[in-house]
Design an enzyme around this catalytic site. Sequence first.
Site, PDB file in Angstrom:
ATOM      1  NE  ARG A   1       0.636  12.399  -1.798  1.00  0.00           N
ATOM      2  CZ  ARG A   1       1.229  12.683  -0.635  1.00  0.00           C
ATOM      3  NH1 ARG A   1       0.518  12.679   0.499  1.00  0.00           N
ATOM      4  NH2 ARG A   1       2.511  12.997  -0.596  1.00  0.00           N
TER       5      ARG A   1
ATOM      6  CD1 TRP B   1      -9.085  -0.814   0.514  1.00  0.00           C
ATOM      7  CD2 TRP B   1     -10.172  -2.759   0.354  1.00  0.00           C
ATOM      8  NE1 TRP B   1      -8.638  -1.639   1.513  1.00  0.00           N
ATOM      9  CE2 TRP B   1      -9.276  -2.836   1.442  1.00  0.00           C
ATOM     10  CE3 TRP B   1     -10.961  -3.869   0.052  1.00  0.00           C
ATOM     11  CZ2 TRP B   1      -9.147  -3.972   2.230  1.00  0.00           C
ATOM     12  CZ3 TRP B   1     -10.832  -4.998   0.833  1.00  0.00           C
ATOM     13  CH2 TRP B   1      -9.942  -5.044   1.912  1.00  0.00           C
TER      14      TRP B   1
ATOM     15  CG  PHE C   1      -5.822  -6.999  -8.121  1.00  0.00           C
ATOM     16  CD1 PHE C   1      -4.454  -6.772  -8.244  1.00  0.00           C
ATOM     17  CD2 PHE C   1      -6.350  -8.160  -8.673  1.00  0.00           C
ATOM     18  CE1 PHE C   1      -3.636  -7.680  -8.909  1.00  0.00           C
ATOM     19  CE2 PHE C   1      -5.540  -9.069  -9.330  1.00  0.00           C
ATOM     20  CZ  PHE C   1      -4.186  -8.834  -9.446  1.00  0.00           C
ATOM     21  CD  GLU C   2     -11.032  -6.487  -7.678  1.00  0.00           C
ATOM     22  OE1 GLU C   2     -11.047  -5.603  -6.807  1.00  0.00           O
ATOM     23  OE2 GLU C   2     -10.402  -7.540  -7.547  1.00  0.00           O
TER      24      GLU C   2
ATOM     25  CG  ASP D   1      -0.041  -4.921  10.302  1.00  0.00           C
ATOM     26  OD1 ASP D   1       0.521  -3.807  10.350  1.00  0.00           O
ATOM     27  OD2 ASP D   1      -0.971  -5.267  11.049  1.00  0.00           O
ATOM     28  CB  THR D   2       0.565  -8.652   4.913  1.00  0.00           C
ATOM     29  OG1 THR D   2      -0.389  -8.069   3.996  1.00  0.00           O
ATOM     30  CG2 THR D   2      -0.133  -9.070   6.196  1.00  0.00           C
TER      31      THR D   2
ATOM     32  CG  HIS E   1      -2.665  -7.988   0.253  1.00  0.00           C
ATOM     33  ND1 HIS E   1      -2.840  -9.340   0.094  1.00  0.00           N
ATOM     34  CD2 HIS E   1      -3.698  -7.418  -0.414  1.00  0.00           C
ATOM     35  CE1 HIS E   1      -3.915  -9.569  -0.617  1.00  0.00           C
ATOM     36  NE2 HIS E   1      -4.455  -8.425  -0.940  1.00  0.00           N
TER      37      HIS E   1
ATOM     38  CB  CYS F   1      -6.983   5.086  -2.139  1.00  0.00           C
ATOM     39  SG  CYS F   1      -6.044   5.581  -0.687  1.00  0.00           S
ATOM     40  CB  VAL F   2      -3.010   0.654  -2.419  1.00  0.00           C
ATOM     41  CG1 VAL F   2      -2.710  -0.668  -1.729  1.00  0.00           C
ATOM     42  CG2 VAL F   2      -3.665   0.402  -3.765  1.00  0.00           C
TER      43      VAL F   2
END
Length: 160
Positions: free
Chosen positions: A136, A31, A66-67, A94-95, A97, A89-90
């Site tokens: 970064r 992701w 998450f994995e 909009d939520t 999550h 990397c997160v």
Amino acid sequence: MATALHNLSQYNPADIPSGKGRTIGIVVADWNDRYTYAMRDGAIRTLLDNGVSADDIIVRHVPGSFELVYATAWMIENDEVDAVISIGCVIRGDTPHFDYICQGTTQGLAELNTKARVPVIYGLLTCNTEQQAADRTGGKLGNKGDECAVAALRMAAIAD
Ligand code: DLZ
């Protein structure tokens, strides 16, 4: 040190233990791969620059951050590694999550770090914007992957 003052790719080679003979695992989330692959590649380059053999770098990919916890634990259990770098990397959406993934992944990796046979290196970028991630991962603040590789070699040497 705050990243505002610190380039993630800057280190003094004399301060880094040699990576000769070390086996380093890298778990990479797909992701946001534009950023995670840049971190992966930076980590690999820095490990090679500090004496780790290409054959002794084991890379495994997972779908998302998450994995990372499961795959990092699996790698420690099944691969003969001296440290594992967990890269993700997160980016805030909009939520809520974002908060759950950041919290769950960070807590999981932190727990592993207290229990696991070898050190876990925290390569999770938690960004409010794409620009923060770009800065970064090879941008104006250096590359978090380089920082993680240096941390892995220093932590692998703790038990020496
Ligand atoms: C679902 C999701 C979302 C919304 N955002 C991200 C992200 O910014 N970075 C990341 O690494 N992964 C994200 N994911 C995927 C989750 O980490 C996970 O792969 C799925 O929820 C499946 O468990």
